[in-house]
Design a protein around this motif. Structure first.
Motif, short mmCIF file in Angstrom:
data_model
loop_
_atom_site.label_atom_id
_atom_site.label_comp_id
_atom_site.label_asym_id
_atom_site.label_seq_id
_atom_site.Cartn_x
_atom_site.Cartn_y
_atom_site.Cartn_z
N ASP A 263 0.21 15.32 3.41
CA ASP A 263 0.76 14.96 4.73
C ASP A 263 1.94 14.01 4.53
O ASP A 263 1.77 12.82 4.32
N LYS A 270 6.66 9.77 6.96
CA LYS A 270 5.97 8.53 6.65
C LYS A 270 6.83 7.69 5.71
O LYS A 270 7.54 8.25 4.87
N ASP A 340 3.66 13.51 12.79
CA ASP A 340 2.69 12.93 11.86
C ASP A 340 1.27 12.98 12.43
O ASP A 340 0.31 12.68 11.73
N ALA A 341 1.13 13.34 13.69
CA ALA A 341 -0.22 13.51 14.25
C ALA A 341 -0.59 14.99 14.14
O ALA A 341 -0.92 15.66 15.13
N GLU A 342 -0.52 15.50 12.91
CA GLU A 342 -0.70 16.94 12.66
C GLU A 342 -2.16 17.35 12.56
O GLU A 342 -2.51 18.49 12.84
MN MN Z 1 -0.15 12.62 9.65
#
Ligand code: MN
Ligand code: BES
Ligand code: ZN
Length: 493
Positions: A263, A270, A340-342
């Motif tokens: 991720d 990130k 990023d909220a995958e």
């Molecule tokens: Mn993430």
């Protein structure tokens, strides 16, 4: 490691280590210490206790040369504190014997109580404690030695309950280690196809069915959220459905795991400091695979399904963007806010698929939010469910497995923060209570299932060892799930 039950007298065991546990340094009061003192003769044991300052506190070790007074070469006394005389001391004993056995190859363990539970815990401790991730070492860094055989000293090695305890301890210990290996594997090698391939191969060895979908089938099925996350990666996604279906089972539990083999955050990249650990983002998948393998190894009489949705989250030219809208497998439109909220996106499709399997319970494991670690620290998982009975029995199972969980509130007033002006849902809510809004998002996709979400962002991967959890991948979650399934099996009988 070969673990067996043995009826040798502890005085006559011919192993490198004779190991026993003690909660105090009181030779007169502790039956195991008293027996050892007698076998060693004179004041050898009492002197060593005094000289070494052994008090029996948990994890303290006292290593003595047996000098021919017992047949083993070394005697190892492991401090277990207030667990003395309980089955739980057997796990500490096994753990520390395995850790202390860098050069010693064989050990005999005197169990604190002669019960199936103690045998199980000793086996789990031995297998878990001897875990090391060494796949990528070469030359002198390749580990040598370590414990090859362990005998658990009991009075009847044919006793069916004790044998079942050994089977259970082995099954859980080995499955936990499989989950650890998967998490520790580097993300260039443990790709989504590699993860699926591994899961399917291990499953089929144990009579667990496995179906693996590639990109085309995932697309055709309509898992557009999983596909959205996959867009920025040059690696294909995989969707895996494993099933352990023993004859006569009347109960069925469906587990789902987040399988982000890496991720990066996607376009909402990130920072480097947060990205370094992100090979661990498939820990939910590793736990889910570990659970179904352990259930099969134990031949649990309940049906266990394991669903893994695997992809990377990368920022390639075709990556999904904030502002994009995609529809889920069950037809809800979702506005992307932060790439990023995958995890919740991938899980939404997996849960919508899983709920159709009609299990009694639907449980996912996921390294879902940093917010859960902020709330609970590194060593405790968050439980999210509006089902009190399910939560209660899960917490009881955790008590038995020794893993730490905490129930978090499924606070309905936060649901409004998932409203989007342009789609059915937006996929992130307020950052305050971020682990709760993530769980609420997931709950939109489970229909009427009795559902629980387990956020393992903290305990599935550690910078340094803690208790029974090693540094790196820990396999946290497998033990409790298995205890929960055993409880269900009992209630079905
Ligand atoms: Mn993430
Ligand atoms: N995989 C991370 C969560 C995570 C963080 C796991 C640290 C293990 C250790 C997840 O995909 C993520 O990035 N979550 C975001 C959500 C936010 C963008 C709403 C987070 O927690 O910051
Ligand atoms: Zn993630």
């Amino acid at each position: 490691m070969r673990i067996s039950l043995s009826t040798d007298s502890f005085k006559a065991t011919k192993t490198d280590f004779l190991a026993l546990s003690a909660g105090t340094a009181n030779v007169a009061k502790d039956p195991a210490l008293a027996a050892l003192a007698k076998a060693m003769g004179g004041t050898a044991l009492a002197d060593a206790i005094k000289d070494e300052g052994f008090t029996g506190k948990p994890g303290q070790l006292l290593k003595l040369q047996a000098r021919g007074r017992v047949d083993a070469r070394w005697v190892l006394v492991v401090g277990v504190g207030k667990d003395a005389g309980k089955a739980a001391a057997a796990r500490l004993l096994g753990h520390h014997v395995a850790k202390a056995s860098k050069r010693q190859r064989s050990a005999s363990l005197v169990l604190p109580v002669e019960s199936a539970e103690a045998v199980r815990q000793a086996a789990e401790g031995l297998i878990g404690g001897s875990y090391r991730y060494s796949t990528y070492f070469t030359g002198s860094r390749k580990p040598k030695g370590g414990l090859k055989t362990a005998a658990l000293l009991v009075s009847d090695k044919k006793d069916a309950a004790l044998k079942a305890g050994l089977t259970a301890g082995r099954a859980v210990g080995e499955s936990v280690n499989v989950a650890r290996d998967l998490v520790n594997a580097p993300p260039n090698d443990l790709t989504p196809p590699a993860l699926a391939e591994f899961a399917a191969t291990e499953a089929e060895k144990l009579g667990v069915s496995a179906t693996v979908w590639g990109k085309k089938q995932i697309e055709k099925a309509g898992m557009h959220l999983l596909m959205a996350v996959n867009r920025g990666s040059s690696l294909e996604p995989r969707f895996v459905h494993m099933a352990w279906e023993p004859e006569g089972a009347t109960r069925k539990v469906v587990f789902v795991g987040k399988g982000l083999t890496f991720d990066s955050g996607g376009l909402c990249l990130k920072p480097a400091k947060s990205m370094i650990d992100m090979k661990c983002d498939m820990a939910g998948a590793a736990i889910t695979v570990g659970i179904v393998l352990a259930a099969a190894r134990m031949k649990l009489p309940v049906a266990v399904h394991a669903i893994v949705a695997a992809t990377e989250n990368m920022g390639g030219a075709d990556a999904y963007r904030p502002g994009d809208i995609f529809s889920s497998l069950d037809g809800k439109t979702v506005e992307i806010i932060n790439t990023d909220a995958e995890g919740r996106l991938v899980l939404a499709d997996a849960l919508a698929y899983a709920r159709e399997l009609g299990g009694d319970f639907l449980i996912d494991h996921a390294t879902l939010t940093g917010a859960c670690m902020v709330a609970l620290g590194h060593w405790r998982a968050g439980l999210f469910s509006s089902d009190d009975e399910l939560t209660e029995s899960y917490l009881q199972a955790a008590e038995a497995s020794g893993e730490a969980y905490w129930r978090m509130p499924m606070d309905e007033q936060l649901r409004s923060t998932l409203e989007s002006p342009v789609a059915d849902l937006k996929h992130t809510g307020t950052p305050y209570g971020g682990s709760v809004t993530a769980a609420l998002f997931l709950s939109e996709f489970v229909g009427k299932s009795r559902f629980m979400h387990v956020d393992v962002a903290g305990p599935s991967f550690l910078d340094s060892a803690h208790g029974f959890l090693p540094q790196g991948g820990t396999g946290f979650g497998v033990g409790t799930a298995i205890r929960f399934l055993e409880g269900l099996a009992d209630s079905q009988a």
